[in-house]
Design a protein around this motif. Structure first.
Motif, PDB file in Angstrom:
ATOM      1  N   PRO A   1      54.296 155.795 -25.488  1.00 25.65           N
ATOM      2  CA  PRO A   1      55.502 155.472 -24.723  1.00 25.65           C
ATOM      3  C   PRO A   1      55.254 154.420 -23.649  1.00 25.65           C
ATOM      4  O   PRO A   1      56.095 153.534 -23.433  1.00 25.65           O
ATOM      5  N   MET A   2      54.115 154.481 -22.969  1.00 23.20           N
ATOM      6  CA  MET A   2      53.826 153.516 -21.907  1.00 23.20           C
ATOM      7  C   MET A   2      53.617 152.111 -22.465  1.00 23.20           C
ATOM      8  O   MET A   2      53.981 151.123 -21.840  1.00 23.20           O
ATOM      9  N   GLU A   3      53.024 152.020 -23.658  1.00 22.71           N
ATOM     10  CA  GLU A   3      52.797 150.714 -24.280  1.00 22.71           C
ATOM     11  C   GLU A   3      54.103 150.029 -24.643  1.00 22.71           C
ATOM     12  O   GLU A   3      54.251 148.819 -24.484  1.00 22.71           O
ATOM     13  N   VAL A   4      55.050 150.787 -25.144  1.00 24.58           N
ATOM     14  CA  VAL A   4      56.300 150.201 -25.628  1.00 24.58           C
ATOM     15  C   VAL A   4      57.363 150.083 -24.541  1.00 24.58           C
ATOM     16  O   VAL A   4      58.370 149.394 -24.719  1.00 24.58           O
ATOM     17  N   LEU A   5      57.152 150.732 -23.410  1.00 24.77           N
ATOM     18  CA  LEU A   5      58.145 150.740 -22.332  1.00 24.77           C
ATOM     19  C   LEU A   5      58.659 149.348 -21.961  1.00 24.77           C
ATOM     20  O   LEU A   5      59.883 149.135 -21.905  1.00 24.77           O
ATOM     21  N   PRO A   6      57.793 148.360 -21.686  1.00 23.33           N
ATOM     22  CA  PRO A   6      58.296 147.030 -21.307  1.00 23.33           C
ATOM     23  C   PRO A   6      59.197 146.407 -22.369  1.00 23.33           C
ATOM     24  O   PRO A   6      60.186 145.732 -22.033  1.00 23.33           O
ATOM     25  N   GLU A   7      58.880 146.628 -23.644  1.00 24.47           N
ATOM     26  CA  GLU A   7      59.685 146.068 -24.726  1.00 24.47           C
ATOM     27  C   GLU A   7      61.035 146.773 -24.834  1.00 24.47           C
ATOM     28  O   GLU A   7      62.061 146.144 -25.089  1.00 24.47           O
TER      29      GLU A   7
ATOM     30  N   GLY B   1      68.793 147.899 -18.258  1.00 28.57           N
ATOM     31  CA  GLY B   1      69.409 148.644 -17.175  1.00 28.57           C
ATOM     32  C   GLY B   1      70.735 149.297 -17.514  1.00 28.57           C
ATOM     33  O   GLY B   1      71.373 149.904 -16.644  1.00 28.57           O
ATOM     34  N   GLU B   2      71.166 149.217 -18.768  1.00 33.75           N
ATOM     35  CA  GLU B   2      72.467 149.778 -19.149  1.00 33.75           C
ATOM     36  C   GLU B   2      72.432 151.299 -19.269  1.00 33.75           C
ATOM     37  O   GLU B   2      73.450 151.967 -19.050  1.00 33.75           O
ATOM     38  N   ILE B   3      71.288 151.854 -19.655  1.00 32.95           N
ATOM     39  CA  ILE B   3      71.142 153.314 -19.745  1.00 32.95           C
ATOM     40  C   ILE B   3      69.780 153.710 -19.186  1.00 32.95           C
ATOM     41  O   ILE B   3      68.846 152.909 -19.209  1.00 32.95           O
ATOM     42  N   PRO B   4      69.646 154.927 -18.663  1.00 34.87           N
ATOM     43  CA  PRO B   4      68.350 155.386 -18.164  1.00 34.87           C
ATOM     44  C   PRO B   4      67.306 155.486 -19.278  1.00 34.87           C
ATOM     45  O   PRO B   4      67.620 155.893 -20.400  1.00 34.87           O
ATOM     46  N   VAL B   5      66.079 155.099 -18.950  1.00 35.09           N
ATOM     47  CA  VAL B   5      64.960 155.197 -19.885  1.00 35.09           C
ATOM     48  C   VAL B   5      63.927 156.132 -19.277  1.00 35.09           C
ATOM     49  O   VAL B   5      63.408 155.873 -18.189  1.00 35.09           O
TER      50      VAL B   5
ATOM     51  N   ALA C   1      60.553 152.485 -15.764  1.00 37.36           N
ATOM     52  CA  ALA C   1      61.178 153.722 -16.238  1.00 37.36           C
ATOM     53  C   ALA C   1      62.025 154.326 -15.125  1.00 37.36           C
ATOM     54  O   ALA C   1      61.726 154.174 -13.938  1.00 37.36           O
ATOM     55  N   ASP C   2      63.075 155.026 -15.499  1.00 35.25           N
ATOM     56  CA  ASP C   2      63.935 155.678 -14.511  1.00 35.25           C
ATOM     57  C   ASP C   2      63.378 157.029 -14.087  1.00 35.25           C
ATOM     58  O   ASP C   2      63.627 157.487 -12.971  1.00 35.25           O
TER      59      ASP C   2
END
Length: 244
Positions: free
Chosen positions: A144-150, A157-161, A181-182
């Motif tokens: 999850p941390m690797e793909v987070l920026p992508e 910013g349209e929905i919480p991640v 991340a939110d």
């Protein structure tokens, strides 16, 4: 990853946030009745609707359909005690989002690890997404941390991640929030005094934010995170101070 310290003009940090309309002491959510209710991707839609209704009646923070529970290690649809999993399309998610809105609970999609799925979730109008993967796939998939920026490039910013984590290491929580991340989510704390553990987590996050010059969550960004390759590429990386 490591953080850099920024003491000049620094202030004691505030860890509070608001997620899905609820005020929280720190950006960490837990799975369970009081937090995020996790629902398997049942083939029978009625079962999912029933679980959404239960979550809403129990005042859960949100309810998430766990698409990472779709298959077992043999690639077959996963069978749980509640029933067999089944395929889910963007149209299915759109319907479930609408149903969740009718019963009054935010609807999340858990198991997103690609820009493609993030886009489909955004298109379906879901309330948020959780980046996660099943335990048996950890050695074979991106994290999850690797793909987070992508993913953040898609959601914009349209929905919480949210990012799922297996533990309560607040350095990792700090890193996830700094990267955009939110919030972070994880299993419910087991054993000990839960309230005391939460206070300890909040104190540790406040400390990291304060020394990094992040007065609150809105003042966190990726520039405070130092990756290994950044350190190795700088002639000053091993010195006690970095001057900019």
């Amino acid at each position: 990853m490591k953080i850099e310290t920024r003491y000049i003009s620094g202030r004691q940090a505030d860890t509070k946030t608001v997620l899905f309309g609820k005020a929280m002491e720190l950006p960490v959510c837990f799975y369970g009745e009081e937090g995020i209710a996790i629902i398997p991707p049942y083939e029978d839609r009625k079962k999912i609707e029933t679980e959404l209704e239960k979550a809403a009646a129990g005042n859960a923070l949100a309810a998430g359909i766990a698409l990472d529970m779709m298959f077992d290690e043999k690639g077959n649809y996963l069978k749980t005690t509640g029933g067999m999993a089944g395929p889910k399309t963007a149209e299915d998610l759109q319907y479930l989002q609408s149903f969740a809105g009718q019963v009054g609970i935010p609807f999340l999609v858990k198991g997103v690890l690609s820009q493609r799925d993030a886009y489909q979730c955004l298109k379906a109008g879901v309330s948020g997404i959780i980046l996660s993967r099943p335990v048996w796939l950890k050695k074979k998939s991106i994290s999850p941390m690797e793909v987070l920026p992508e993913i953040l490039k898609v959601t914009a910013g349209e929905i919480p991640v949210l990012v799922e984590m297996d533990h309560a290491d607040m350095t990792d929580v700090f890193t996830a929030i700094a990267l955009g991340a939110d919030a972070v989510c994880r299993k419910l704390l087991q054993g000990g005094d839960r309230k005391e553990i939460l206070h300890s987590m909040q104190d540790e996050l406040r400390c990291l934010m304060s020394v990094a010059g992040c007065s609150d969550l809105s003042h966190m960004d990726s520039t405070v995170i130092w990756k290994r390759q950044k350190e190795e590429g700088s002639a000053l990386a091993d010195q006690e101070a970095n001057y900019f």
